[in-house]
Motif scaffolding. Structure first.
Motif, PDB file in Angstrom:
ATOM      1  N   ALA A 285      21.958  76.749  25.936  1.00 22.21           N
ATOM      2  CA  ALA A 285      22.195  75.498  26.668  1.00 22.21           C
ATOM      3  C   ALA A 285      23.308  75.662  27.678  1.00 22.21           C
ATOM      4  CB  ALA A 285      22.533  74.367  25.690  1.00 22.21           C
ATOM      5  N   LEU A 286      23.214  74.845  28.732  1.00 22.18           N
ATOM      6  CA  LEU A 286      24.283  74.735  29.709  1.00 22.18           C
ATOM      7  C   LEU A 286      24.734  73.278  29.702  1.00 22.18           C
ATOM      8  CD1 LEU A 286      24.323  76.285  33.296  1.00 22.18           C
ATOM      9  CD2 LEU A 286      25.656  74.289  32.613  1.00 22.18           C
ATOM     10  N   ALA A 287      25.945  73.043  29.216  1.00 22.34           N
ATOM     11  CA  ALA A 287      26.484  71.689  29.097  1.00 22.34           C
ATOM     12  C   ALA A 287      27.259  71.332  30.357  1.00 22.34           C
ATOM     13  CB  ALA A 287      27.400  71.604  27.878  1.00 22.34           C
ATOM     14  N   VAL A 288      26.832  70.263  31.029  1.00 32.31           N
ATOM     15  CA  VAL A 288      27.554  69.747  32.188  1.00 32.31           C
ATOM     16  C   VAL A 288      28.457  68.632  31.677  1.00 32.31           C
ATOM     17  CG1 VAL A 288      27.366  68.752  34.497  1.00 32.31           C
ATOM     18  CG2 VAL A 288      25.587  70.317  33.657  1.00 32.31           C
ATOM     19  N   GLU A 289      29.739  68.878  31.666  1.00 32.34           N
ATOM     20  CA  GLU A 289      30.683  68.043  30.922  1.00 32.34           C
ATOM     21  C   GLU A 289      31.154  66.789  31.654  1.00 32.34           C
ATOM     22  OE1 GLU A 289      31.710  68.170  27.930  1.00 32.34           O
ATOM     23  OE2 GLU A 289      31.538  70.222  27.181  1.00 32.34           O
ATOM     24  N   GLU A 290      30.576  66.446  32.780  1.00 34.76           N
ATOM     25  CA  GLU A 290      31.113  65.364  33.597  1.00 34.76           C
ATOM     26  C   GLU A 290      31.227  64.031  32.861  1.00 34.76           C
ATOM     27  OE1 GLU A 290      28.586  64.348  36.861  1.00 34.76           O
ATOM     28  OE2 GLU A 290      26.893  63.907  35.566  1.00 34.76           O
ATOM     29  N   ALA A 291      30.267  63.724  32.017  1.00 39.78           N
ATOM     30  CA  ALA A 291      30.261  62.419  31.352  1.00 39.78           C
ATOM     31  C   ALA A 291      30.761  62.483  29.919  1.00 39.78           C
ATOM     32  CB  ALA A 291      28.848  61.826  31.388  1.00 39.78           C
ATOM     33  N   HIS A 292      30.614  63.609  29.268  1.00 38.32           N
ATOM     34  CA  HIS A 292      30.966  63.741  27.851  1.00 38.32           C
ATOM     35  C   HIS A 292      31.811  65.001  27.686  1.00 38.32           C
ATOM     36  CE1 HIS A 292      28.106  60.578  26.769  1.00 38.32           C
ATOM     37  NE2 HIS A 292      27.244  61.172  27.560  1.00 38.32           N
ATOM     38  N   ARG A 293      33.087  64.844  27.509  1.00 40.19           N
ATOM     39  CA  ARG A 293      33.972  65.997  27.473  1.00 40.19           C
ATOM     40  C   ARG A 293      33.831  66.859  26.221  1.00 40.19           C
ATOM     41  NH1 ARG A 293      35.257  67.765  32.289  1.00 40.19           N
ATOM     42  NH2 ARG A 293      35.391  65.976  33.670  1.00 40.19           N
ATOM     43  N   ASP A 294      33.072  66.377  25.260  1.00 41.52           N
ATOM     44  CA  ASP A 294      32.820  67.193  24.066  1.00 41.52           C
ATOM     45  C   ASP A 294      31.371  67.664  24.007  1.00 41.52           C
ATOM     46  OD1 ASP A 294      31.613  64.770  23.630  1.00 41.52           O
ATOM     47  OD2 ASP A 294      32.290  64.550  21.562  1.00 41.52           O
ATOM     48  N   LEU A 295      30.683  67.684  25.160  1.00 37.10           N
ATOM     49  CA  LEU A 295      29.253  67.999  25.158  1.00 37.10           C
ATOM     50  C   LEU A 295      28.990  69.444  24.745  1.00 37.10           C
ATOM     51  CD1 LEU A 295      26.545  66.628  25.753  1.00 37.10           C
ATOM     52  CD2 LEU A 295      26.668  67.559  28.075  1.00 37.10           C
ATOM     53  N   THR A 296      29.884  70.358  25.099  1.00 34.47           N
ATOM     54  CA  THR A 296      29.702  71.749  24.689  1.00 34.47           C
ATOM     55  C   THR A 296      29.682  71.861  23.173  1.00 34.47           C
ATOM     56  OG1 THR A 296      30.745  72.606  26.699  1.00 34.47           O
ATOM     57  CG2 THR A 296      30.693  74.065  24.791  1.00 34.47           C
TER      58      THR A 296
END
Length: 218
Positions: free
Chosen positions: A161-172
């Motif tokens: 996966a590639l997590a784009v963290e713009e909206a959710h800072r814990d998405l990774t």
């Protein structure tokens, strides 16, 4: 006999790779363009080129777009990449790919299911099968996601996966816990869509290199 064995070996690709783009409502048209164009630029990276050219048998890549349960679309059908010309042509096709869905919910499991079905039409056979899912939000159905992830893993399909963290800072962390799975699975992080290109370069290089991965470097 040796020549026949080599010919059979050449028919086996190193990798079947499905790129799964998030086109849910949280991804506007400008962000979709950054995701698409960033992927095209990542394929043009010289180290990604080198990894593909070094892959025994080459790699085959396709693109799908995902959002809600009933909103899944083929972005680009399978392309077999072995040479610099193959790679540059595919990058051009990615860059020209339109957004095929207007938005919708974030049903990651539906995107994974659609991506998993793509392997049924992949060219030849491959040593590894990988779904590379990009997204900027959490799923709307966690139990269904866990079930789909485990089902695909049992089939030998690796999910990265590639997590784009713009909206959710814990998405990774979230993607590490709920999305990825299989041998060598990992999450790459982009702080937001404008830096998507570099994250995708690192990710593609790592996926294509497989067990020989030693880092993309500066």
């Amino acid at each position: 006999i040796a020549g026949t064995a080599r010919a059979e070996e050449d028919k086996v690709l190193e990798l079947h790779l499905v790129l799964a783009f998030d086109v849910s409502a949280s991804v506007n048209d400008a962000e979709f363009a950054l995701q698409r164009d960033g992927t095209a630029e990542a394929f043009r990276n010289f180290k990604v080129h080198a990894a593909i050219e070094a892959a025994p048998g080459g790699v085959a890549v396709s693109v799908v777009q995902w959002s809600s349960i009933a909103q899944q679309a083929l972005g680009l059908d399978w392309a077999h990449l072995k040479t610099r010309e193959d790679i540059d042509r595919f990058a051009d096709h990615v860059e020209a790919m339109p957004r095929r869905l207007p938005g919708g919910g974030t049903m990651i499991h539906a995107g994974l299911r659609f991506a998993g079905d793509m392997f049924e039409t992949a060219p030849g056979v491959a040593r590894r099968r990988v779904i590379d899912l990009s997204g900027n939000g959490r799923t709307d159905d966690e139990p269904a996601l866990l079930e789909m992830r485990d089902r695909l893993n049992r089939q030998g399909i690796v999910i990265t996966a590639l997590a784009v963290e713009e909206a959710h800072r814990d998405l990774t962390r979230y993607f590490n816990r709920l999305v990825i799975g299989g041998a060598g699975a990992f999450v790459e992080t982009a702080d937001d869509f404008p830096v998507f290109t570099k994250a995708m370069e690192r990710k593609l290089y790592r996926e294509i290199s497989g067990p020989s991965y030693a880092g993309l470097g500066p």
